[in-house]
Design a protein around this motif. Structure first.
Motif, PDB file in Angstrom:
ATOM      1  N   THR A 114      -5.572  -0.014  16.513  1.00  0.00           N
ATOM      2  CA  THR A 114      -5.459   0.483  15.133  1.00  0.00           C
ATOM      3  C   THR A 114      -5.462  -0.703  14.073  1.00  0.00           C
ATOM      4  OG1 THR A 114      -3.111   0.648  14.989  1.00  0.00           O
ATOM      5  CG2 THR A 114      -4.245   2.605  15.800  1.00  0.00           C
ATOM      6  N   TYR A 115      -5.989  -0.319  12.900  1.00  0.00           N
ATOM      7  CA  TYR A 115      -6.391  -1.633  11.848  1.00  0.00           C
ATOM      8  C   TYR A 115      -5.380  -1.062  10.754  1.00  0.00           C
ATOM      9  CZ  TYR A 115     -10.340  -3.051  14.476  1.00  0.00           C
ATOM     10  OH  TYR A 115     -11.181  -3.647  15.311  1.00  0.00           O
ATOM     11  N   SER A 116      -4.643  -1.988  10.076  1.00  0.00           N
ATOM     12  CA  SER A 116      -3.885  -1.545   8.849  1.00  0.00           C
ATOM     13  C   SER A 116      -3.970  -2.860   7.902  1.00  0.00           C
ATOM     14  CB  SER A 116      -2.436  -1.280   9.036  1.00  0.00           C
ATOM     15  OG  SER A 116      -1.837  -2.513   9.865  1.00  0.00           O
ATOM     16  N   TRP A 117      -3.841  -2.703   6.510  1.00  0.00           N
ATOM     17  CA  TRP A 117      -4.102  -3.894   5.790  1.00  0.00           C
ATOM     18  C   TRP A 117      -2.811  -3.798   4.616  1.00  0.00           C
ATOM     19  CZ3 TRP A 117      -8.432  -7.050   5.565  1.00  0.00           C
ATOM     20  CH2 TRP A 117      -9.432  -6.677   6.405  1.00  0.00           C
ATOM     21  N   ARG A 118      -2.629  -5.118   4.293  1.00  0.00           N
ATOM     22  CA  ARG A 118      -1.582  -5.430   3.397  1.00  0.00           C
ATOM     23  C   ARG A 118      -2.055  -6.430   2.342  1.00  0.00           C
ATOM     24  NH1 ARG A 118       3.944  -5.105   3.078  1.00  0.00           N
ATOM     25  NH2 ARG A 118       5.156  -6.665   1.736  1.00  0.00           N
ATOM     26  N   ARG A 119      -1.487  -6.104   1.215  1.00  0.00           N
ATOM     27  CA  ARG A 119      -1.688  -6.923   0.213  1.00  0.00           C
ATOM     28  C   ARG A 119      -0.422  -7.923   0.129  1.00  0.00           C
ATOM     29  NH1 ARG A 119      -4.423  -7.054  -5.412  1.00  0.00           N
ATOM     30  NH2 ARG A 119      -3.026  -8.543  -6.836  1.00  0.00           N
ATOM     31  N   GLU A 120      -0.648  -9.280   0.442  1.00  0.00           N
ATOM     32  CA  GLU A 120       0.596  -9.858   0.427  1.00  0.00           C
ATOM     33  C   GLU A 120       1.207 -10.186  -1.021  1.00  0.00           C
ATOM     34  OE1 GLU A 120       1.811 -11.130   3.254  1.00  0.00           O
ATOM     35  OE2 GLU A 120       0.291 -10.308   4.390  1.00  0.00           O
ATOM     36  N   GLY A 121       2.469 -10.224  -0.905  1.00  0.00           N
ATOM     37  CA  GLY A 121       3.257 -10.486  -2.106  1.00  0.00           C
ATOM     38  C   GLY A 121       3.741  -9.144  -2.574  1.00  0.00           C
ATOM     39  N   THR A 122       3.306  -7.981  -2.274  1.00  0.00           N
ATOM     40  CA  THR A 122       3.978  -6.895  -2.773  1.00  0.00           C
ATOM     41  C   THR A 122       4.737  -6.093  -1.799  1.00  0.00           C
ATOM     42  OG1 THR A 122       2.108  -5.599  -1.484  1.00  0.00           O
ATOM     43  CG2 THR A 122       1.728  -6.261  -3.948  1.00  0.00           C
ATOM     44  N   THR A 123       5.874  -5.204  -2.221  1.00  0.00           N
ATOM     45  CA  THR A 123       6.899  -4.630  -1.597  1.00  0.00           C
ATOM     46  C   THR A 123       6.229  -3.719  -0.635  1.00  0.00           C
ATOM     47  OG1 THR A 123       7.466  -3.042  -3.418  1.00  0.00           O
ATOM     48  CG2 THR A 123       8.733  -5.257  -3.293  1.00  0.00           C
ATOM     49  N   ASP A 124       5.247  -2.916  -0.995  1.00  0.00           N
ATOM     50  CA  ASP A 124       4.698  -2.139  -0.048  1.00  0.00           C
ATOM     51  C   ASP A 124       3.261  -2.354   0.181  1.00  0.00           C
ATOM     52  OD1 ASP A 124       3.580  -1.556  -2.649  1.00  0.00           O
ATOM     53  OD2 ASP A 124       3.948   0.205  -2.983  1.00  0.00           O
ATOM     54  N   PHE A 125       2.498  -1.611   0.992  1.00  0.00           N
ATOM     55  CA  PHE A 125       1.130  -2.094   1.405  1.00  0.00           C
ATOM     56  C   PHE A 125       0.278  -2.081   0.145  1.00  0.00           C
ATOM     57  CE2 PHE A 125       3.062  -0.777   5.575  1.00  0.00           C
ATOM     58  CZ  PHE A 125       2.657  -1.973   6.243  1.00  0.00           C
ATOM     59  N   GLY A 126       0.472  -1.213  -0.866  1.00  0.00           N
ATOM     60  CA  GLY A 126      -0.345  -1.034  -1.826  1.00  0.00           C
ATOM     61  C   GLY A 126      -1.891  -1.065  -1.694  1.00  0.00           C
ATOM     62  N   ILE A 127      -2.275  -0.170  -0.449  1.00  0.00           N
ATOM     63  CA  ILE A 127      -3.584   0.011  -0.285  1.00  0.00           C
ATOM     64  C   ILE A 127      -4.084   1.387  -0.380  1.00  0.00           C
ATOM     65  CG2 ILE A 127      -5.432  -0.169   1.561  1.00  0.00           C
ATOM     66  CD1 ILE A 127      -4.625  -2.555   0.471  1.00  0.00           C
ATOM     67  N   GLU A 128      -4.952   1.882  -1.400  1.00  0.00           N
ATOM     68  CA  GLU A 128      -5.250   3.308  -1.348  1.00  0.00           C
ATOM     69  C   GLU A 128      -6.150   3.841  -0.215  1.00  0.00           C
ATOM     70  OE1 GLU A 128      -4.465   5.235  -3.908  1.00  0.00           O
ATOM     71  OE2 GLU A 128      -3.229   3.891  -4.956  1.00  0.00           O
ATOM     72  N   PRO A 129      -5.907   4.849   0.319  1.00  0.00           N
ATOM     73  CA  PRO A 129      -6.713   5.391   1.234  1.00  0.00           C
ATOM     74  C   PRO A 129      -8.185   5.498   0.836  1.00  0.00           C
ATOM     75  CG  PRO A 129      -4.802   6.610   0.991  1.00  0.00           C
ATOM     76  CD  PRO A 129      -4.743   5.968  -0.078  1.00  0.00           C
ATOM     77  N   SER A 130      -8.594   5.696  -0.154  1.00  0.00           N
ATOM     78  CA  SER A 130      -9.912   5.757  -0.610  1.00  0.00           C
ATOM     79  C   SER A 130     -10.613   4.424  -0.376  1.00  0.00           C
ATOM     80  CB  SER A 130     -10.073   6.307  -2.101  1.00  0.00           C
ATOM     81  OG  SER A 130      -9.240   5.468  -2.934  1.00  0.00           O
ATOM     82  N   SER A 131      -9.865   3.303  -0.251  1.00  0.00           N
ATOM     83  CA  SER A 131     -10.314   2.054  -0.420  1.00  0.00           C
ATOM     84  C   SER A 131     -10.686   1.494   1.011  1.00  0.00           C
ATOM     85  CB  SER A 131      -9.652   1.137  -0.908  1.00  0.00           C
ATOM     86  OG  SER A 131      -9.350   1.207  -2.440  1.00  0.00           O
ATOM     87  N   LEU A 132     -10.300   2.448   2.077  1.00  0.00           N
ATOM     88  CA  LEU A 132     -10.485   2.076   3.452  1.00  0.00           C
ATOM     89  C   LEU A 132     -11.737   2.774   4.061  1.00  0.00           C
ATOM     90  CD1 LEU A 132      -6.678   2.408   4.703  1.00  0.00           C
ATOM     91  CD2 LEU A 132      -8.144   0.212   4.169  1.00  0.00           C
ATOM     92  N   PHE A 133     -12.449   2.185   4.924  1.00  0.00           N
ATOM     93  CA  PHE A 133     -13.568   2.727   5.752  1.00  0.00           C
ATOM     94  C   PHE A 133     -13.510   2.408   7.138  1.00  0.00           C
ATOM     95  CE2 PHE A 133     -14.613   1.756   1.242  1.00  0.00           C
ATOM     96  CZ  PHE A 133     -14.950   2.814   0.649  1.00  0.00           C
TER      97      PHE A 133
END
Length: 284
Positions: free
Chosen positions: A161-180
């Motif tokens: 499985t793949y997951s993304w994280r924007r570093e420096g934030t308390t949560d993942f901060g990734i919108e599902p609509s931005s993932l493909f």
């Protein structure tokens, strides 16, 4: 007597109701795994039989009247250990060890219980590769922004499985609509304030995980440093040169006499005998 008892238990198991299916157990190639035998309260085990059910049915370990035995000539010979609580340990694990295992337990009162567990053996996850793709600027794009596609890939691995994280934030901060592509590709929009923002891709399976981090602003075409070619400049230069080299190669194949001075000398040498033969014939 022990062999007779063993076959009696196997025949008894065939007449029992459906077995109890236990949890799925995960292991890593080269590691170890413990297949736990679960006993109900008050169930005092007298005899036990562990078997592998796939790709062929094999005896792996048995326990009769306090004597454990793991020397059966199965593919687990030398890799199986039966603990005092009748749980089965396997190590080192191999890729072909995945499959179903059953354990038949018989207590001192004659009650029998069959449990089935599923073992899945996985490769260790390698370090993923993250690539940055920059969108071509257009009039509709806000000024000083950079549209980026981040692609994450781990070679030759299944069940990941793949997951993304924007570093420096308390949560993942990734919108599902931005993932493909099942989370393998992430689309982000960057501005001048995001020059130091990093994104991390985590690749994982049930037994291991690894992370790769990238700072995408460094690859944005409008931030290319002086003296360095952008992706667009590289395409404008490389493609015409490649076409010219291809045409030159085709020309040298079709017209070998025009491919250089040395080739012209060879062609001249080939023509000479043909022009001399008629004269020799006339002199004779």
């Amino acid at each position: 007597m022990a062999m007779w008892s063993l076959w009696s238990l196997l025949l008894w198991e065939a007449l029992l109701p459906a077995a109890v299916h236990g949890a799925q157990v995960h292991g890593q190639i080269g590691g170890s795994v413990l297949l736990a035998a679960e006993c109900p309260p008050g169930f005092q085990v007298r005899e036990a039989i562990w078997r592998s059910l796939w790709p062929s049915e094999e005896l792996v370990a048995t326990f009769f009247r306090g004597a454990p035995e793991t020397l059966y000539h199965s593919r687990f010979l030398g890799r199986a250990q039966l603990h005092k609580n009748l749980s089965l340990a396997l190590q080192p694990l191999e890729s072909g060890d995945s499959g179903n295992f059953s354990v038949l337990l018989v207590d001192t009162g004659g009650r029998a219980r069959t449990q089935i567990l599923q073992l899945k053996v996985h490769d260790a996850v390698p370090r993923p590769v993250v690539q940055v793709f920059i969108a071509v600027s257009g009039d509709a794009q806000p000024p000083k922004t950079c549209q980026v596609l981040l692609s994450c890939w781990a070679p030759n691995i299944s069940d990941i499985t793949y997951s993304w994280r924007r570093e420096g934030t308390t949560d993942f901060g990734i919108e599902p609509s931005s993932l493909f592509t099942d989370g393998q590709v992430l689309k982000v929009s960057l501005g001048p304030g995001d020059k130091s923002v990093a994104y991390s891709c985590t690749v994982s399976n049930p037994v291991s995980r690894d992370v790769a981090t990238v700072t995408p602003w460094e690859s944005c075409h409008h931030e290319a440093a002086p003296g360095k070619s952008s992706y667009k400049d590289m395409v404008l230069v490389v493609v015409p040169v490649a076409l010219l080299l291809t045409l030159a190669g085709l020309l040298s194949v079709w017209h070998p006499c025009y491919s250089g001075k040395k080739q012209k000398d060879i062609c001249t040498d080939r023509v000479a005998p043909e022009t001399e033969n008629p004269l020799v014939g006339l002199q004779r």
